[in-house]
Write an enzyme that holds these catalytic residues in place. Structure first.
Site, PDB file in Angstrom:
ATOM      1  N   CYS A 116     -12.392  55.920   8.887  1.00 48.45           N
ATOM      2  CA  CYS A 116     -12.841  54.767   8.109  1.00 48.45           C
ATOM      3  C   CYS A 116     -12.368  55.001   6.688  1.00 48.45           C
ATOM      4  CB  CYS A 116     -14.362  54.634   8.147  1.00 48.45           C
ATOM      5  SG  CYS A 116     -14.950  53.332   7.050  1.00 48.45           S
ATOM      6  N   CYS A 142     -25.222  38.201  -4.716  1.00 44.01           N
ATOM      7  CA  CYS A 142     -24.280  38.731  -3.722  1.00 44.01           C
ATOM      8  C   CYS A 142     -23.968  37.650  -2.692  1.00 44.01           C
ATOM      9  CB  CYS A 142     -24.837  39.992  -3.064  1.00 44.01           C
ATOM     10  SG  CYS A 142     -26.447  39.733  -2.312  1.00 44.01           S
ATOM     11  N   GLU A 163     -40.549  44.039  -8.617  1.00 39.62           N
ATOM     12  CA  GLU A 163     -39.937  44.454  -7.354  1.00 39.62           C
ATOM     13  C   GLU A 163     -40.987  44.513  -6.243  1.00 39.62           C
ATOM     14  OE1 GLU A 163     -36.889  45.396  -5.925  1.00 39.62           O
ATOM     15  OE2 GLU A 163     -38.126  45.940  -4.214  1.00 39.62           O
ATOM     16  N   CYS A 203     -13.079  46.683  14.531  1.00 37.93           N
ATOM     17  CA  CYS A 203     -14.306  47.053  13.825  1.00 37.93           C
ATOM     18  C   CYS A 203     -14.819  45.871  12.999  1.00 37.93           C
ATOM     19  CB  CYS A 203     -13.971  48.233  12.915  1.00 37.93           C
ATOM     20  SG  CYS A 203     -15.264  48.655  11.776  1.00 37.93           S
ATOM     21  N   GLN A 221     -26.619  49.950  -5.530  1.00 37.57           N
ATOM     22  CA  GLN A 221     -25.349  49.232  -5.365  1.00 37.57           C
ATOM     23  C   GLN A 221     -24.378  50.133  -4.597  1.00 37.57           C
ATOM     24  OE1 GLN A 221     -24.981  46.133  -6.218  1.00 37.57           O
ATOM     25  NE2 GLN A 221     -26.634  45.788  -7.684  1.00 37.57           N
ATOM     26  N   CYS A 250     -14.100  45.843   8.091  1.00 37.88           N
ATOM     27  CA  CYS A 250     -13.095  45.224   7.203  1.00 37.88           C
ATOM     28  C   CYS A 250     -12.504  43.971   7.833  1.00 37.88           C
ATOM     29  CB  CYS A 250     -11.928  46.177   6.984  1.00 37.88           C
ATOM     30  SG  CYS A 250     -12.336  47.606   6.014  1.00 37.88           S
ATOM     31  N   ASP A 298     -31.675  39.310  -9.744  1.00 42.95           N
ATOM     32  CA  ASP A 298     -30.688  39.861  -8.801  1.00 42.95           C
ATOM     33  C   ASP A 298     -31.297  39.836  -7.392  1.00 42.95           C
ATOM     34  OD1 ASP A 298     -28.698  41.265  -7.524  1.00 42.95           O
ATOM     35  OD2 ASP A 298     -29.018  43.158  -8.579  1.00 42.95           O
TER      36      ASP A 298
HETATM   37  C1  LIG Z   1     -29.971  42.950  -4.519  1.00 44.12           C
HETATM   38  S1  LIG Z   1     -31.318  44.041  -4.715  1.00 44.12           S
HETATM   39  C2  LIG Z   1     -31.292  44.214  -6.457  1.00 44.12           C
HETATM   40  C3  LIG Z   1     -31.618  45.568  -6.936  1.00 44.12           C
HETATM   41  C4  LIG Z   1     -31.365  45.908  -8.399  1.00 44.12           C
HETATM   42  N1  LIG Z   1     -31.212  44.786  -9.273  1.00 44.12           N
HETATM   43  C5  LIG Z   1     -30.196  46.865  -8.537  1.00 44.12           C
HETATM   44  O1  LIG Z   1     -29.150  46.495  -9.081  1.00 44.12           O
HETATM   45  O2  LIG Z   1     -30.342  48.015  -8.082  1.00 44.12           O
HETATM   46  C6  LIG Z   1     -32.662  42.995  -4.382  1.00 44.12           C
HETATM   47  C7  LIG Z   1     -34.014  43.636  -4.545  1.00 44.12           C
HETATM   48  O3  LIG Z   1     -34.996  42.597  -4.383  1.00 44.12           O
HETATM   49  C8  LIG Z   1     -36.141  43.145  -3.765  1.00 44.12           C
HETATM   50  N2  LIG Z   1     -36.911  42.001  -3.207  1.00 44.12           N
HETATM   51  C9  LIG Z   1     -36.653  41.305  -2.078  1.00 44.12           C
HETATM   52  N3  LIG Z   1     -37.531  40.296  -1.919  1.00 44.12           N
HETATM   53  C10 LIG Z   1     -38.361  40.355  -2.983  1.00 44.12           C
HETATM   54  C11 LIG Z   1     -39.489  39.568  -3.383  1.00 44.12           C
HETATM   55  N4  LIG Z   1     -39.896  38.546  -2.640  1.00 44.12           N
HETATM   56  N5  LIG Z   1     -40.126  39.889  -4.523  1.00 44.12           N
HETATM   57  C12 LIG Z   1     -39.711  40.939  -5.279  1.00 44.12           C
HETATM   58  N6  LIG Z   1     -38.624  41.716  -4.951  1.00 44.12           N
HETATM   59  C13 LIG Z   1     -37.972  41.432  -3.822  1.00 44.12           C
HETATM   60  C14 LIG Z   1     -35.570  44.098  -2.745  1.00 44.12           C
HETATM   61  O4  LIG Z   1     -36.511  45.073  -2.355  1.00 44.12           O
HETATM   62  C15 LIG Z   1     -34.373  44.697  -3.522  1.00 44.12           C
HETATM   63  O5  LIG Z   1     -34.764  45.862  -4.193  1.00 44.12           O
END
Ligand SMILES: C[S@@+](CC[C@H](N)C(=O)[O-])C[C@H]1O[C@@H](n2cnc3c(N)ncnc32)[C@H](O)[C@@H]1O
Length: 473
Positions: free
Chosen positions: A177, A430, A353, A80, A303, A83, A403
């Protein structure tokens, strides 16, 4: 040195683990990356790719296992794509993950690695995922023992499970799983049985025909509520089939709070619907992170490891060092987890966002938590930050939390941040490689105080990290 070329078989001892999770061995300093190996294993490998500075290889035979190896829990381990490291003790996984962050900072970011703290463990290392995306496929991955058989017990042209790493069109029929709840696996099996005996075939990525596409199961670790989303191709019988299946699931698995039917005509293999219909229930479930409540709809970002996400939020909060008087900008705010988690300690939080639905979720979540000092702005950050009216309207930020997705921040966002000069930046990442790339640029004006890895994904090579930066005086 032995002359290596594609197809060469050679015996190697794995020394280390590399970014992306492959084992690393060397011959006279020349690096070879080996899929699905751990340090200490002696393996016979076949070279699958040869480049000037490195090669890639696949294991032909495990000659001697690592002294560190432990028995994996799952029957699918090794096949798979989910993991990678169930055979490596968890304490070792944490050590490896810290080193991977450390290496990216040093090699890509040119930064000292003294800043990287030991990785914080996930509170649970099994059954921690609150979301799983299963794919339907018209090509089932056959197990080695099945290759010998003239008659197969299960058809080879239908599968519902997880992709095999590196084979976008083949899917392993998962029977168990250990990363997700047992209810999720029960739903998977019931849906598989129903779809297999239905009159419509699974979607085929070669000719883009077929009906069944994805099954997404989300289950809250704190409320026990389950959301099921079935994504199909458009078809005149789609509604009646999904309704039949929905009635069945509702009767057999009472924890399912809601079921959503998504229709996708996209060619790309992504579990995202063009249109959605809520078949029963409210179309969302509720999850808790500490004292906070969050509403999660079928395709909203949340998350994946709820319990470890709480630790991540605490780290972000500590990194911000809020006293109650600050304006905080939360870039890439998704459903508002960070913004809402920080709001009580700040004067005002503005979330930015791209996805409109995520902004709706964030606004709803702020209401659910009686948070009224948060605002959310929808748009692409590279355009939004160019617009200076945000600083005029909301006040220049004292702290910026960012983030971004795995690709990291767009270069123009990094430059806008440098121009904005917030006294503090808390970067949640991440992907340590893009984190290191972006930090390298931010270092022109900022000092790195620390990088705290947090493990949200036990048994995989993924790692989350929180970097805290302060402006140079
Ligand atoms: C890793 S997630 C972070 C979400 C949030 N910080 C949380 O902990 O729930 C990344 C976020 O960035 C948004 N995103 C991706 N590209 C973007 C952009 N160019 N401008 C604004 N937001 C964006 C995605 O839709 C997503 O919701």
């Amino acid at each position: 040195m032995t002359k290596l070329k594609k197809g060469t078989q050679i015996e190697l001892v794995v020394e280390n683990l590399s970014f992306g999770g492959k084992g690393l061995a060397r011959i006279d300093g020349f690096v070879i990356f080996i899929d699905r190996t751990i340090p200490g294993q002696r393996v016979l490998v076949r070279i699958t790719r040869k480049k000037a500075s490195y090669a890639e290889a696949r294991v032909v035979e495990l000659l001697q296992d690592s002294p560190k190896a432990i028995a994996p829990r799952c029957m699918h381990f090794g096949t798979c794509g989910g993991c990678l490291w169930q055979n490596l003790p968890y304490s070792e996984q944490l050590e490896v993950k810290r080193n991977l962050v450390w290496e990216c900072l040093a090699h890509i970011g040119g930064l000292s690695n003294d800043f990287v703290l030991p990785a914080l463990p996930s509170p649970e290392i099994y059954y921690y995922r609150n979301k799983m995306e299963y794919s339907f496929a018209a090509r089932r991955w056959l197990l080695p023992e099945e290759l010998e058989l003239s008659h197969l017990e299960k058809p080879r042209d239908f599968a519902l499970g997880l992709h095999i790493k590196g084979f976008y069109d083949r899917v392993l029929d998962i029977e168990e799983c250990h990363l997700q709840s047992t209810a999720s696996v029960s739903i998977l099996k019931r849906v598989r049985q129903f779809a297999l005996t239905s009159e419509l075939p699974p979607y085929n990525t070669h000719d883009h025909a077929g009906f069944w596409r994805f099954l997404v199961v989300r289950d809250s670790k704190h409320t026990g509520q389950i959301l099921v989303e079935l994504i199909t191709a458009p078809h005149r019988s789609s509604s009646s089939l999904v309704r039949q299946l929905s009635t069945l699931l509702q009767a057999e698995i009472p924890d399912i709070r809601t079921l959503v039917h998504g229709i996708s005509a996209k060619k790309a293999q992504i579990a995202s619907a063009d249109t959605q219909e809520v078949v029963f229930g409210p179309g969302y479930i509720e999850e808790h992170l500490g004292d906070f409540r969050f509403r999660i709809s079928s395709e909203a970002f949340f998350q994946t490891n709820s319990k470890a996400a709480r630790i991540l939020l605490d780290q972000v909060s500590e990194g911000c060092g809020l006293t109650g008087s600050e304006v905080v900008w939360d870039l890439y705010s998704g459903g508002g987890t960070m913004a809402i988690g920080l709001a009580r300690a700040a004067r005002k939080v503005i979330g930015f966002e791209l996805v409109q639905d995520a902004v709706f979720d964030a606004q709803t979540n702020a209401g659910l938590n009686s948070v009224n000092n948060c605002e959310f702005v929808v748009g692409d950050l590279k355009d939004l930050l160019r617009n200076s009216s945000f600083a005029d309207n909301y006040g220049s930020p004292h702290v910026v939390v960012t983030d971004p997705p795995r690709a990291g921040m767009h270069p123009s966002v990094v430059n806008q941040l440098l121009a904005l000069e917030p006294p503090r930046i808390v970067y949640v990442s991440c992907n340590p490689a893009t984190l290191a790339r972006d930090l390298k640029v931010l270092m022109k004006r900022y000092r790195l105080l620390r990088v705290q890895p947090v493990d949200l994904f036990p048994h995989t090579a993924h790692i989350e990290a929180v970097a805290v930066l302060e402006i140079r005086k």
